[in-house]
Design a protein around this motif. Structure first.
Motif, PDB file in Angstrom:
ATOM      1  N   ASN A  90       0.991  -1.079   0.040  1.00 38.23           N
ATOM      2  CA  ASN A  90       0.076  -0.041  -0.189  1.00 38.23           C
ATOM      3  C   ASN A  90       0.833   1.255   0.117  1.00 38.23           C
ATOM      4  O   ASN A  90       2.040   0.980   0.107  1.00 38.23           O
ATOM      5  N   SER A  94       2.973   1.063   5.398  1.00 39.90           N
ATOM      6  CA  SER A  94       2.680   0.215   6.266  1.00 39.90           C
ATOM      7  C   SER A  94       3.044  -1.350   5.910  1.00 39.90           C
ATOM      8  O   SER A  94       2.411  -1.617   4.940  1.00 39.90           O
ATOM      9  N   GLY A  96       2.287  -4.066   7.611  1.00 32.23           N
ATOM     10  CA  GLY A  96       1.707  -4.652   9.032  1.00 32.23           C
ATOM     11  C   GLY A  96       1.266  -6.084   9.299  1.00 32.23           C
ATOM     12  O   GLY A  96       1.174  -6.464  10.118  1.00 32.23           O
ATOM     13  N   ILE A  99       2.567 -11.006   3.997  1.00 34.69           N
ATOM     14  CA  ILE A  99       4.033 -10.974   3.810  1.00 34.69           C
ATOM     15  C   ILE A  99       4.918 -10.045   4.139  1.00 34.69           C
ATOM     16  O   ILE A  99       5.977 -10.173   4.444  1.00 34.69           O
ATOM     17  N   LYS A 157      -5.109   0.612   2.618  1.00 33.75           N
ATOM     18  CA  LYS A 157      -4.806  -0.911   3.192  1.00 33.75           C
ATOM     19  C   LYS A 157      -6.430  -1.300   3.906  1.00 33.75           C
ATOM     20  O   LYS A 157      -6.921  -0.271   4.188  1.00 33.75           O
ATOM     21  N   ASN A 205      -1.107  -9.554  -4.382  1.00 38.24           N
ATOM     22  CA  ASN A 205      -2.435  -9.152  -4.427  1.00 38.24           C
ATOM     23  C   ASN A 205      -3.510 -10.198  -3.855  1.00 38.24           C
ATOM     24  O   ASN A 205      -4.494 -10.020  -3.950  1.00 38.24           O
ATOM     25  N   GLY A 207      -3.641 -12.007  -1.095  1.00 40.04           N
ATOM     26  CA  GLY A 207      -4.059 -12.505   0.178  1.00 40.04           C
ATOM     27  C   GLY A 207      -4.891 -11.206   0.691  1.00 40.04           C
ATOM     28  O   GLY A 207      -6.250 -11.311   0.392  1.00 40.04           O
ATOM     29  N   LEU A 208      -4.388 -10.426   1.451  1.00 36.25           N
ATOM     30  CA  LEU A 208      -5.081  -9.207   1.936  1.00 36.25           C
ATOM     31  C   LEU A 208      -5.796  -8.501   1.051  1.00 36.25           C
ATOM     32  O   LEU A 208      -7.024  -7.893   1.085  1.00 36.25           O
ATOM     33  N   PHE A 209      -5.164  -8.154  -0.225  1.00 37.97           N
ATOM     34  CA  PHE A 209      -5.893  -7.371  -1.233  1.00 37.97           C
ATOM     35  C   PHE A 209      -7.065  -8.209  -2.133  1.00 37.97           C
ATOM     36  O   PHE A 209      -7.522  -7.555  -2.749  1.00 37.97           O
TER      37      PHE A 209
HETATM   38  N1  LIG Z   1       5.042 -15.285   5.950  1.00 34.70           N
HETATM   39  C1  LIG Z   1       4.707 -15.356   4.601  1.00 34.70           C
HETATM   40  N2  LIG Z   1       5.693 -16.156   3.781  1.00 34.70           N
HETATM   41  C2  LIG Z   1       5.199 -16.532   2.513  1.00 34.70           C
HETATM   42  N3  LIG Z   1       4.321 -16.244   2.114  1.00 34.70           N
HETATM   43  C3  LIG Z   1       3.342 -15.635   2.575  1.00 34.70           C
HETATM   44  C4  LIG Z   1       3.521 -15.216   3.861  1.00 34.70           C
HETATM   45  N4  LIG Z   1       2.434 -14.609   4.395  1.00 34.70           N
HETATM   46  C5  LIG Z   1       1.482 -14.263   3.496  1.00 34.70           C
HETATM   47  N5  LIG Z   1       2.074 -15.070   2.164  1.00 34.70           N
HETATM   48  C6  LIG Z   1       1.658 -15.325   1.046  1.00 34.70           C
HETATM   49  O1  LIG Z   1       1.873 -14.080   0.176  1.00 34.70           O
HETATM   50  C7  LIG Z   1       0.792 -13.688  -0.823  1.00 34.70           C
HETATM   51  C8  LIG Z   1       0.415 -12.030  -0.963  1.00 34.70           C
HETATM   52  O2  LIG Z   1      -0.377 -12.114   0.433  1.00 34.70           O
HETATM   53  P1  LIG Z   1      -0.490 -10.796   1.272  1.00 34.70           P
HETATM   54  O3  LIG Z   1      -1.914 -10.850   2.176  1.00 34.70           O
HETATM   55  O4  LIG Z   1       0.732 -10.803   2.284  1.00 34.70           O
HETATM   56  O5  LIG Z   1      -0.253  -9.644   0.348  1.00 34.70           O
HETATM   57  P2  LIG Z   1      -1.391  -8.864  -0.813  1.00 34.70           P
HETATM   58  O6  LIG Z   1      -0.415  -8.816  -2.010  1.00 34.70           O
HETATM   59  O7  LIG Z   1      -2.462  -9.681  -1.032  1.00 34.70           O
HETATM   60  O8  LIG Z   1      -1.602  -7.718  -0.044  1.00 34.70           O
HETATM   61  C9  LIG Z   1      -0.691  -6.691   0.290  1.00 34.70           C
HETATM   62  C10 LIG Z   1      -1.189  -5.901   1.503  1.00 34.70           C
HETATM   63  O9  LIG Z   1      -0.661  -6.528   2.639  1.00 34.70           O
HETATM   64  C11 LIG Z   1       0.222  -6.031   3.521  1.00 34.70           C
HETATM   65  O10 LIG Z   1      -0.644  -5.675   4.648  1.00 34.70           O
HETATM   66  P3  LIG Z   1      -0.789  -4.244   5.419  1.00 34.70           P
HETATM   67  O11 LIG Z   1      -1.554  -3.351   4.378  1.00 34.70           O
HETATM   68  O12 LIG Z   1       0.623  -3.718   5.719  1.00 34.70           O
HETATM   69  O13 LIG Z   1      -1.556  -4.404   6.465  1.00 34.70           O
HETATM   70  C12 LIG Z   1       0.872  -5.098   2.617  1.00 34.70           C
HETATM   71  O14 LIG Z   1       1.444  -4.009   3.461  1.00 34.70           O
HETATM   72  C13 LIG Z   1      -0.145  -4.754   1.586  1.00 34.70           C
HETATM   73  O15 LIG Z   1      -1.007  -3.661   2.150  1.00 34.70           O
HETATM   74  C14 LIG Z   1      -0.272 -14.698  -0.747  1.00 34.70           C
HETATM   75  O16 LIG Z   1      -0.111 -15.873  -1.617  1.00 34.70           O
HETATM   76  C15 LIG Z   1      -0.002 -15.371   0.787  1.00 34.70           C
HETATM   77  O17 LIG Z   1      -0.356 -16.629   0.974  1.00 34.70           O
END
Ligand SMILES: Nc1ncnc2c1ncn2[C@@H]1O[C@H](COP(=O)(O)OP(=O)(O)OC[C@H]2O[C@H](OP(=O)(O)O)[C@H](O)[C@@H]2O)[C@@H](O)[C@H]1O
Length: 239
Positions: A90, A94, A96, A99, A157, A205, A207-209
């Motif tokens: 984002n 953050s 936060g 990953i 976010k 994108n 996961g949280l997105f």
């Molecule tokens: N420890 C770990 N080791 C390995 N793989 C992991 C992992 N944890 C998750 N994954 C995988 O990694 C991929 C992306 O999933 P994510 O949810 O992370 O990211 P996203 O791209 O959808 O969204 C971005 C926002 O998430 C954050 O959060 P904040 O806004 O800071 O709160 C950012 O700052 C952005 O804003 C998925 O395949 C998850 O399975």
């Protein structure tokens, strides 16, 4: 402090200081074991840790080679030295959750660069990328020499995250921007040890997105990798 500029835009984070300490270290750090790879494309066998680079044809012209996404399972962070680790961010500064939180824990100095960049440019970062040098790595340290690529695919976010359509629309330009910066970095690198050798990404994108991975993947696969010298990206997910 050393600022690397191209077309008056900051190419790498400003506090990627002390390049001389990053530069040209003659290190012999043991490489981590390769992740367990699962081929989901028609890539050549065991492309392994090597990012394919674009080649020129007989006329010396660059061939058009679409970016190839190769999916594998394993520990995302268990990557060879000089890998560029890419994730979606984002624009609010953050890391936060998801990953990004792991990035913050493993690379605290890189996090500060990211946060400062967001403070400075905020939503102006959407559709752009930040290339962070291996600022957490020191010679003989346990922290690997990893570059970090932040793809700014959403302004906000949580509840303020952009729509899936908007996130998707920002993803390709952000990746183009990152690969442009990576190419520029490699062209300016003083020696081979400074260069980005391969590109590794999580399923950005997805996961949280909450954007379906197949949609992001399809958008990125339309990129002409040969423009940048990187035609393969390895996507590593937990097994
Ligand atoms: N420890 C770990 N080791 C390995 N793989 C992991 C992992 N944890 C998750 N994954 C995988 O990694 C991929 C992306 O999933 P994510 O949810 O992370 O990211 P996203 O791209 O959808 O969204 C971005 C926002 O998430 C954050 O959060 P904040 O806004 O800071 O709160 C950012 O700052 C952005 O804003 C998925 O395949 C998850 O399975």
């Amino acid at each position: 402090m050393r600022v690397f500029t191209m077309q008056s835009e900051s190419v790498v984070s400003k506090t990627s200081s002390n390049l001389s300490s990053i530069a040209c270290e003659q290190e012999h750090v043991a490489q981590p074991p390769p992740s367990k790879r699962r081929k989901t494309s028609n890539a050549e066998s065991d492309i392994g840790c090597t990012t394919k680079t674009a080649s020129a044809n007989d006329n010396g012209e660059s061939e058009v080679m679409r970016l190839e996404i190769i999916e594998a399972t394993g520990d995302f962070f268990d990557a060879p030295q000089n890998t560029l680790l890419v994730h979606a961010c984002n624009c609010e500064g953050s890391w936060g959750a998801g990953i990004a939180k792991a990035f913050k824990q493993k690379y605290p100095k890189a996090y500060k660069e990211y946060a400062n960049h967001c403070d400075e440019l905020h939503h102006g970062l959407i559709g752009k990328a930040q290339l962070i040098l291996p600022v957490d790595h020191e010679k003989n340290s346990k922290v690997p020499k990893h570059f970090i690529g932040c793809l700014y695919t959403s302004r906000g976010k949580g509840r303020r995250k952009d729509s899936a359509t908007s996130i998707l629309g920002a993803s390709k330009p952000a990746m183009n921007d990152l690969l442009t910066k990576a190419k520029a970095w490699n062209e300016k690198a003083a020696c081979d040890e400074d260069k980005i050798k391969e590109v590794r990404m999580c399923k950005i994108n997805s996961g949280l997105f909450a954007v379906p991975w197949d949609k992001t993947k399809a958008a990125l696969e339309t990129i002409n990798g040969s423009n940048y010298g990187f035609v393969t990206i390895e996507v590593v997910s937990p097994g």
